[in-house]
Scaffold this active site. Structure first.
Site, PDB file in Angstrom:
ATOM      1  N   SER A  89      -0.342  24.110  59.307  1.00 34.04           N
ATOM      2  CA  SER A  89       0.495  25.963  59.810  1.00 34.04           C
ATOM      3  C   SER A  89       1.344  25.842  59.480  1.00 34.04           C
ATOM      4  CB  SER A  89       0.016  26.036  60.918  1.00 34.04           C
ATOM      5  OG  SER A  89       0.757  27.273  61.403  1.00 34.04           O
ATOM      6  N   HIS A 113      -2.826  26.096  56.384  1.00 35.72           N
ATOM      7  CA  HIS A 113      -3.157  27.743  57.511  1.00 35.72           C
ATOM      8  C   HIS A 113      -2.309  28.715  57.879  1.00 35.72           C
ATOM      9  CE1 HIS A 113      -5.366  28.524  61.726  1.00 35.72           C
ATOM     10  NE2 HIS A 113      -4.240  28.637  62.599  1.00 35.72           N
ATOM     11  N   ASP A 152      -0.698  31.914  59.248  1.00 35.72           N
ATOM     12  CA  ASP A 152      -0.991  32.968  60.699  1.00 35.72           C
ATOM     13  C   ASP A 152      -0.452  34.614  60.620  1.00 35.72           C
ATOM     14  OD1 ASP A 152      -1.697  30.711  63.192  1.00 35.72           O
ATOM     15  OD2 ASP A 152      -0.132  29.840  62.393  1.00 35.72           O
ATOM     16  N   MET A 201       0.124  37.764  62.041  1.00 35.27           N
ATOM     17  CA  MET A 201       0.366  38.386  63.595  1.00 35.27           C
ATOM     18  C   MET A 201       0.575  39.600  63.772  1.00 35.27           C
ATOM     19  SD  MET A 201       2.425  35.001  65.577  1.00 35.27           S
ATOM     20  CE  MET A 201       2.030  33.392  65.479  1.00 35.27           C
ATOM     21  N   HIS A 231      -5.736  33.137  59.344  1.00 35.60           N
ATOM     22  CA  HIS A 231      -5.740  32.781  60.401  1.00 35.60           C
ATOM     23  C   HIS A 231      -5.951  34.199  60.958  1.00 35.60           C
ATOM     24  CE1 HIS A 231      -5.739  31.544  65.024  1.00 35.60           C
ATOM     25  NE2 HIS A 231      -6.013  32.959  65.412  1.00 35.60           N
ATOM     26  N   MET A 269      -4.651  37.017  63.318  1.00 41.35           N
ATOM     27  CA  MET A 269      -4.231  37.690  64.879  1.00 41.35           C
ATOM     28  C   MET A 269      -3.876  39.202  65.320  1.00 41.35           C
ATOM     29  SD  MET A 269      -2.596  34.435  65.773  1.00 41.35           S
ATOM     30  CE  MET A 269      -1.785  33.525  63.972  1.00 41.35           C
ATOM     31  N   MET A 319      -8.903  28.185  70.569  1.00 36.35           N
ATOM     32  CA  MET A 319      -7.225  28.594  70.705  1.00 36.35           C
ATOM     33  C   MET A 319      -7.515  27.748  71.358  1.00 36.35           C
ATOM     34  SD  MET A 319      -6.682  30.323  67.901  1.00 36.35           S
ATOM     35  CE  MET A 319      -4.556  29.825  68.729  1.00 36.35           C
ATOM     36  N   ASP A 375      -6.549  25.049  67.289  1.00 32.89           N
ATOM     37  CA  ASP A 375      -5.601  25.901  66.887  1.00 32.89           C
ATOM     38  C   ASP A 375      -4.640  26.268  68.239  1.00 32.89           C
ATOM     39  OD1 ASP A 375      -3.618  27.011  65.676  1.00 32.89           O
ATOM     40  OD2 ASP A 375      -4.526  28.525  65.062  1.00 32.89           O
TER      41      ASP A 375
HETATM   42  C1  DX5 Z   1      -0.520  30.204  67.430  1.00 29.78           C
HETATM   43  C2  DX5 Z   1      -0.682  30.284  65.449  1.00 29.78           C
HETATM   44  C3  DX5 Z   1      -0.852  27.985  65.311  1.00 29.78           C
HETATM   45  C4  DX5 Z   1       0.506  28.066  65.373  1.00 29.78           C
HETATM   46  C5  DX5 Z   1       0.340  26.372  66.110  1.00 29.78           C
HETATM   47  O1  DX5 Z   1      -0.540  31.547  67.665  1.00 29.78           O
HETATM   48  O2  DX5 Z   1      -2.276  30.403  65.351  1.00 29.78           O
HETATM   49  O3  DX5 Z   1      -1.575  28.188  64.242  1.00 29.78           O
HETATM   50  O4  DX5 Z   1       0.373  27.830  64.231  1.00 29.78           O
HETATM   51  O5  DX5 Z   1       0.782  25.789  65.699  1.00 29.78           O
HETATM   52  P1  DX5 Z   1       1.904  24.655  66.665  1.00 29.78           P
HETATM   53  O6  DX5 Z   1       0.805  23.341  66.384  1.00 29.78           O
HETATM   54  O7  DX5 Z   1       2.643  24.388  66.800  1.00 29.78           O
HETATM   55  O8  DX5 Z   1       1.016  24.334  68.369  1.00 29.78           O
HETATM   56 ZN    ZN Z   2      -3.767  29.558  64.106  1.00 30.72          ZN
END
Ligand code: DX5
Ligand code: ZN
Length: 215
Positions: free
Chosen positions: A7, A32, A34, A36, A65, A67, A136, A174
């Site tokens: 990620s 990956h 993320d 947000m 991903h 969010m 998750m 994840d």
């Molecule tokens: C959390 C994200 C994850 C995050 C995971 O909201 O969706 O993808 O980057 O990070 P680690 O592996 O550090 O928990």
């Molecule tokens: Zn993620």
């Protein structure tokens, strides 16, 4: 052997090109990303311009991903930015089945993410439609959180649901994946491991990827 999806959220954002090059030459198959929005989750990360830039620097599969609320408004935009896999949250979609079809109709793989508190029953009807279920194992919003242990039985139950549906849906896990718990997560049924902190806070990130890969 699981698919490893580092990620980028845990990378040094001033050195994203270095991070992409490290991943390009590593054993990771996916990258990956993320996204947000500060509404669906209590944090804002990065969006379309970063993904377009990263797309040009990576040879790996871009696993995006989302969010975000109302992800259906941005399906085409993330396709144009270079997403290969687009994952939306079951909690953010009033018309999840339609969203999945929309993602697939644009030539992307469709993922559905499910928060720790959300029962698996909420995705029962779309298991055969989705290419991937992202379980998750932390509450989304931040990297570096601790793995929620009850996720292991949730993964096992999801695996049974997928087998019972005669589907080939992948299970991605994840949040909080470490070198210590990854084997148990794979044994529970995970096909894909997302890892942020475990990769980017390692002394040698490519070695951490290799260790996850060879578990
Ligand atoms: C959390 C994200 C994850 C995050 C995971 O909201 O969706 O993808 O980057 O990070 P680690 O592996 O550090 O928990
Ligand atoms: Zn993620």
């Amino acid at each position: 052997m699981a698919i490893i999806a580092p990620s980028l959220l845990s990378a040094n954002f001033l050195k994203l090109q270095d991070a992409c090059e490290m991943i390009n030459t590593s054993d990771a198959e996916w990258l990956h990303l993320d996204v947000m929005d500060g509404r669906f989750v209590p944090n804002i990360s990065f969006g379309l311009p970063i993904i377009s830039a990263v797309r040009k620097a990576t040879t790996k599969i871009c696993d995006v991903h989302l969010m975000i609320e109302e992800p259906e408004k941005f399906t085409q935009a993330f396709k144009d930015a270079g997403a290969d896999i687009l994952t939306v949250h079951v909690e953010a979609c009033n018309h999840l089945h339609r969203n999945i079809q929309q993602i697939k109709s644009l030539g992307m793989k469709a993922g559905v993410a499910i928060n720790p508190h959300t029962p698996l029953e909420s995705i029962q009807e779309i298991i055969v439609d989705a290419d991937l279920i992202c379980v998750m194992s932390v509450n989304p919003g931040f990297g570096g959180q601790q793995f929620i242990k009850s996720t292991l039985t949730k993964i096992e139950r999801l695996k049974q649901m997928i087998l019972a549906a005669n589907a080939s849906t992948l299970i991605e896990v994840d949040g909080g994946v470490t070198l210590d718990n990854a084997k148990a997560i794979i044994n529970a049924g995970a096909d894909v491991l997302v890892a942020g902190n475990t990769v980017f806070n390692a002394a040698v990130p490519s070695d951490a990827i290799k260790m996850l890969k060879n578990l």
